[in-house]
Design a protein around this motif. Structure first.
Motif, short mmCIF file in Angstrom:
data_model
loop_
_atom_site.label_atom_id
_atom_site.label_comp_id
_atom_site.label_asym_id
_atom_site.label_seq_id
_atom_site.Cartn_x
_atom_site.Cartn_y
_atom_site.Cartn_z
N ARG A 267 36.38 33.58 37.26
CA ARG A 267 36.68 35.00 37.10
C ARG A 267 35.54 35.85 37.67
O ARG A 267 35.78 36.85 38.34
CB ARG A 267 36.90 35.33 35.62
N MET A 268 34.30 35.44 37.41
CA MET A 268 33.17 36.19 37.95
C MET A 268 33.15 36.11 39.47
O MET A 268 32.85 37.10 40.16
CB MET A 268 31.86 35.67 37.36
N MET A 269 33.47 34.92 40.02
CA MET A 269 33.55 34.80 41.48
C MET A 269 34.55 35.81 42.04
O MET A 269 34.28 36.49 43.04
CB MET A 269 33.95 33.38 41.87
N ALA A 270 35.71 35.90 41.40
CA ALA A 270 36.73 36.83 41.88
C ALA A 270 36.25 38.27 41.77
O ALA A 270 36.52 39.10 42.65
CB ALA A 270 38.02 36.64 41.10
N ARG B 191 33.18 40.44 30.11
CA ARG B 191 34.12 39.49 29.50
C ARG B 191 34.91 38.81 30.62
O ARG B 191 35.63 39.46 31.37
CB ARG B 191 35.06 40.20 28.53
N THR B 192 34.76 37.50 30.73
CA THR B 192 35.36 36.74 31.82
C THR B 192 36.40 35.74 31.35
O THR B 192 37.02 35.07 32.18
CB THR B 192 34.27 36.01 32.61
N LEU B 193 36.57 35.61 30.06
CA LEU B 193 37.60 34.73 29.52
C LEU B 193 37.98 35.24 28.14
O LEU B 193 37.12 35.66 27.37
CB LEU B 193 37.11 33.28 29.44
N ASP B 194 39.29 35.22 27.85
CA ASP B 194 39.80 35.65 26.55
C ASP B 194 41.10 34.91 26.33
O ASP B 194 42.09 35.17 27.00
CB ASP B 194 40.02 37.17 26.56
N ARG C 99 44.49 41.06 30.43
CA ARG C 99 43.81 42.36 30.31
C ARG C 99 42.36 42.28 30.77
O ARG C 99 41.62 43.27 30.63
CB ARG C 99 43.85 42.84 28.85
N LEU C 100 41.94 41.16 31.30
CA LEU C 100 40.56 41.05 31.79
C LEU C 100 40.41 41.82 33.10
O LEU C 100 41.40 42.01 33.84
CB LEU C 100 40.20 39.58 32.00
N PRO C 101 39.20 42.27 33.42
CA PRO C 101 39.01 43.01 34.68
C PRO C 101 39.33 42.15 35.90
O PRO C 101 39.00 40.97 35.94
CB PRO C 101 37.52 43.39 34.63
N GLN C 102 39.99 42.77 36.86
CA GLN C 102 40.35 42.07 38.10
C GLN C 102 39.36 42.37 39.22
O GLN C 102 39.21 41.59 40.16
CB GLN C 102 41.76 42.48 38.54
N THR C 103 38.71 43.53 39.16
CA THR C 103 37.69 43.92 40.13
C THR C 103 36.53 44.53 39.37
O THR C 103 36.64 44.87 38.19
CB THR C 103 38.23 44.96 41.14
#
Length: 487
Positions: free
Chosen positions: A372-375, A340-343, A324-328
């Protein structure tokens, strides 16, 4: 998809079903006449809570609500899935189904955990035979993914498809058995090994410990990731399965096996097996053995997951469904706050001799958050395949609090700077509201061909500048710019 499940029979298998469904977000009602049932279920749930969440690299859904019901009618009213796990007596199961169908919705799926009966056996003498299928799992249900899904001609195809979708949605692998036969697939195979093992003990050829060692140190490891036929295909070398069968097939006629005969399970043989088993494992109580088993299974399954092989492929697919973390950047609800980059939960293999997450795993968690932030800023796998990426040049981690296996953690990431070649990140790791650690990371954009620093193109530069500008109004985080020993 989540819903309400009713578990009829809360023993070892029923409790395992309850644990998996609860941890996958389902509300669960359990009915069992055992006066100690609630206590036993809580013990199984405790083991599941410390092991299952760690198989995922994303957070599981919020745990469902558990209700202990006094009778079956209370348990099944409004239930979407009903799992029968009562003792293996056909008359008892049929009587249970009659009661269930008098109170449950006609649309509910009734799955049986039976290890031996065919669905057509179960469907006799019931009002709605189309509602009942075999859904036979393996212990522990909350960790092992396979469930043999067996239907009869009475079950509509769409009904069986819906059952398979629900099982897939809770992270299981519905093995759709194409024909009805006693004991299905897996237990037929297990029965063959079990019979042979009994004869070896009966004939004083081997002990329980020797047989277990042969499995766990040998073919059991191969079976865990390849199964039987794929393993034997490899044994055939470059010529494959046909060569293996030609070479070893004649051995099937040799008098090795006693599978066509069964030893008399008299008191003497039972006493011998029990005594050997006590000597082998009696120094552990049942809960300790369950934790040893769970720890080993998690280690094997996470190893397969890292290779995206066997059951690990299923775990990776479940992570993708649960993520459920953001993809973009467009998925981020509020760019003016840390993202939030990890859960996820802390897995068993992330802990050390002190019983808490070891320092290397803090770095791994922060590294995953950086990925995740890089993506999010456009440096995804397609961008990397095109020849550019970010390398971490410097890291500083502060360990503020400890955390144990099974605890849910999350990371909030703030971009301190994002111009030119540099991406300066500050991660904060939390368990709930409790700060566990901070990680400050300086990443440099590089050309993967020359392995030298370079400016990113607009696919990364524009979104990076966008979020850096949004974060510029945030307060400078406590601990940023710190060095070891300096305040």
């Amino acid at each position: 998809m989540t819903g309400t499940a009713a578990i009829i029979g809360g023993g070892v298998i029923g409790a395992g079903w309850a644990a998996r469904l609860l941890l996958m977000g389902w509300d669960v009602r359990v009915c069992d006449p055992d006066p100690e049932g609630a206590r036993k279920l809580e013990a199984v749930l405790a083991n599941a809570r410390r092991s299952l969440p760690g198989l995922s690299d994303v957070a599981l859904p919020p745990e469902g609500r558990l209700v202990w019901c006094a009778d079956m009618a209370e348990a099944v009213i409004g239930a979407d899935w009903i799992q029968e796990s009562v003792p293996e007596r056909l008359d008892l199961k049929r009587k249970v189904y009659q009661t269930l169908q008098a109170h449950c919705s006609p649309d509910a799926i009734i799955g049986s955990s039976t290890s031996g009966f065919k669905p057509s056996d179960l469907q006799g003498c019931v009002t709605r035979p189309d509602q009942i299928v075999v859904a036979h799992p393996f212990n522990p249900v909350y960790l092992l993914p396979v469930v043999e899904l067996v239907a009869s001609p009475a079950n509509p195809a769409a009904f069986v498809d819906r059952a398979a979708d629900i099982l897939t949605g809770i992270g299981m692998y519905p093995l759709r058995v194409q024909a009805e036969f006693d004991a299905h697939i897996a237990d037929r195979l297990l029965e063959a090994v079990w019979r042979e093992a009994l004869w070896m003990i009966r004939d004083d050829h081997a002990t329980t410990a020797e047989i277990d060692d042969a499995i766990r140190y040998g073919f059991g490891l191969r079976w865990a990731q390849m199964g039987l036929f794929e393993t034997y295909r490899l044994a055939g070398g470059e010529a494959g399965m046909r060569h293996f069968v030609a070479q070893f097939g004649p051995a099937l006629a040799w008098p090795w096996s006693r599978l066509t005969d069964v030893p008399d399970m008299d008191d003497a043989l039972i006493d011998r097996i029990a005594a050997q088993s006590d000597a082998q494992s009696g120094h552990h109580d049942i809960r300790a053995l369950e934790r040893i088993r769970d720890d080993n299974l998690v280690t094997i399954l996470r190893g397969l997951k890292a290779r995206d092989s066997g059951a690990g492929t299923l775990l990776n697919a479940q992570d993708r469904r649960l993520d459920r973390l953001p993809q973009t950047l467009d998925d981020v609800a509020d760019l003016t706050r840390p993202v939030r980059t990890l859960d996820r939960a802390v897995p068993l293999d992330w802990t050390d001799y002190n019983g808490h997450m070891n320092e290397a795993r803090y770095l791994q968690a922060f590294g995953d958050a950086s990925d995740r932030m890089m993506a999010l800023v456009g440096c995804d796998m397609a961008y990397v395949a095109g020849g550019n990426s970010f390398f971490t040049a410097e890291t500083h981690i502060r360990h503020v609090g400890e955390v144990r296996a099974g605890a849910r953690i999350h990371v909030a990431t703030q971009i301190l700077a994002g111009m030119g070649k540099k991406m300066h990140l500050f991660h904060q790791m939390f368990a709930g509201e409790r700060l566990l650690a901070t990680g400050e990371h300086m990443l440099i954009h590089v050309d993967l061909t020359t392995r030298k620093a370079c400016d990113p193109d607009d696919r990364v530069a524009v979104p990076l500048a966008r979020i850096a500008l949004a974060h510029a109004s945030l307060p400078w985080p406590a601990g940023a710019g710190r060095a070891v020993g300096r305040k």
